[in-house]
Design a protein around this motif. Structure first.
Motif, short mmCIF file in Angstrom:
data_model
loop_
_atom_site.label_atom_id
_atom_site.label_comp_id
_atom_site.label_asym_id
_atom_site.label_seq_id
_atom_site.Cartn_x
_atom_site.Cartn_y
_atom_site.Cartn_z
N GLY A 197 -6.11 10.42 -1.85
CA GLY A 197 -4.81 9.84 -2.20
C GLY A 197 -4.65 8.38 -1.84
N THR A 198 -5.74 7.71 -1.43
CA THR A 198 -5.65 6.30 -1.08
C THR A 198 -5.48 5.44 -2.32
N ASP A 199 -4.44 4.62 -2.34
CA ASP A 199 -4.22 3.67 -3.44
C ASP A 199 -4.90 2.33 -3.16
N THR A 200 -4.75 1.83 -1.93
CA THR A 200 -5.37 0.56 -1.54
C THR A 200 -5.98 0.70 -0.17
N SER B 189 0.55 5.74 5.33
CA SER B 189 -0.64 4.93 5.56
C SER B 189 -1.41 5.52 6.72
N GLU C 12 -13.64 5.24 -8.21
CA GLU C 12 -12.67 6.26 -8.58
C GLU C 12 -12.71 7.45 -7.64
N LYS D 240 -3.51 2.80 2.36
CA LYS D 240 -2.15 3.07 1.91
C LYS D 240 -2.23 4.14 0.83
N ARG D 241 -1.48 5.24 1.01
CA ARG D 241 -1.65 6.44 0.20
C ARG D 241 -0.52 6.59 -0.82
N SER D 242 -0.77 7.44 -1.80
CA SER D 242 0.14 7.60 -2.93
C SER D 242 1.48 8.20 -2.54
N ASP D 243 1.57 8.87 -1.39
CA ASP D 243 2.85 9.44 -0.97
C ASP D 243 3.66 8.48 -0.11
N GLN E 132 5.82 18.42 -5.89
CA GLN E 132 5.12 17.40 -5.14
C GLN E 132 4.11 18.07 -4.21
N LEU F 277 -0.33 15.63 0.54
CA LEU F 277 -1.71 15.17 0.70
C LEU F 277 -2.30 15.78 1.96
#
Length: 315
Positions: free
Chosen positions: A84-87, A126, A99, A120-123, A57, A60
């Motif tokens: 690493g931001t998802d939303t 936030s 992207e 909100k990040r992938s790990d 792992q 970030l």
């Protein structure tokens, strides 16, 4: 003699019973041979274990927002979200991202003094950042007359409702255009006859504010696309208020509307490029004279076009 014979007969009988027990097999010899393999002398190789490697792992990097723009009422920002931001959200409203994490967000004419970006990040973590929004000194006209009482008639609303539905549907579309990344240009040059955000107050009761900017170079003057986009609504038949109306999607929730045209030169679905002629300026619909009303929206926020172009030059 009889006793000796009797013993001999008994021994013979016992021998027969033992022999009988010895010759009754549990299975046929052939079956037993099929079940028991002969030793080959070569050891059977065991299955090799599967080498499964799980990636470690990766932590970030610290969250960092990068953006610039016009941080004021009716303004906008363009930037990049933390790695690493998802939303991404602005005041609870979803912000589309490319992207590469690039985004555009904007602030309504009546936005408050602070807007908050939340990533909100992938790990699972936030990050947030508060943006100070400067207020504007709007052009307000106070008049000592009462605002018109009553609303539009039902006969008018039967015409108006389908028009509003088409406008709402068009402005909700995201065609994937990347015009939002560009520096916008003026769609036409001429006298500015109306500014964004201006408003009348009728004896203390606010009227609707002006939602765009009016450019009045004269009837029949061409107007062009301020940035790349896709035509999501073209109404050459004319709407009740807007007249001949054109809406262009610039992508990521940003769109432009052009009202009161004399003629439209593009149709729905057309992909247009910055500087391409879209039509000519007129006074169709509810207009007091020929002009181009240019309005912009991001999501539900109404924006000031001059904050995208800068002051008009060379007029």
């Amino acid at each position: 003699m009889a006793r000796i014979l009797s013993r001999a007969a008994g021994a013979a009988a016992m021998a027969g019973m033992i022999a009988a027990c010895a010759v009754v097999p549990e299975s046929e010899p052939g079956d037993a041979a099929a079940r028991v393999p002969e030793a080959s002398g070569t050891p059977v190789p065991l299955p090799r274990p599967i080498d499964v490697t799980f990636p470690e792992q990766q932590d970030l990097p610290p969250a960092r927002f990068a953006y610039d723009g016009e941080m004021t009422q009716g303004g906008w920002i363009r930037g990049t979200a933390p790695v690493g931001t998802d939303t991404l959200e602005l005041n609870g409203v979803g912000v589309p991202m490319g992207e590469d994490g690039s985004f555009l967000a904007a602030f309504d004419r009546d936005a408050g003094t602070v807007a908050t970006l939340v990533a909100k990040r992938s790990d699972g973590s936030s990050a947030s950042e508060a943006i100070a929004i400067s207020p504007r000194d709007w052009r307000i006209e106070r008049v000592n007359i009462a605002r018109s009482s009553g609303g539009p008639s039902e006969a008018f609303m039967r015409i108006r409702r389908p028009e509003l539905e088409r406008i709402g549907t068009a402005r909700a579309r995201d065609t994937g255009s990347t015009g939002w990344r560009q520096d916008f240009i003026w769609p036409a040059k001429g006298r500015i006859s109306g500014v964004f955000g201006s408003q009348r107050i009728y004896r203390g009761e606010p009227g609707s504010y002006h939602s765009g900017i009016d450019i009045a170079p004269g009837a029949g003057v061409p107007f062009v696309a301020p940035a790349d986009g896709t035509v999501v609504l073209a109404a050459p038949e004319g709407f009740s208020l807007e007249g001949q109306l054109l809406i262009i999607d610039h992508g990521h929730g940003l769109n432009s509307a052009f009202l009161h045209a004399q003629r439209l030169d593009v149709k729905e679905g057309d992909i247009v490029r910055q500087g391409q002629q879209l039509g000519t300026i007129g006074s169709s619909g509810r207009a007091t004279g020929p002009h181009l009303h240019w309005s912009m929206k991001w999501k539900d926020a109404r924006l000031d076009p001059i904050l995208f172009t800068g002051p008009m030059k060379g007029n």
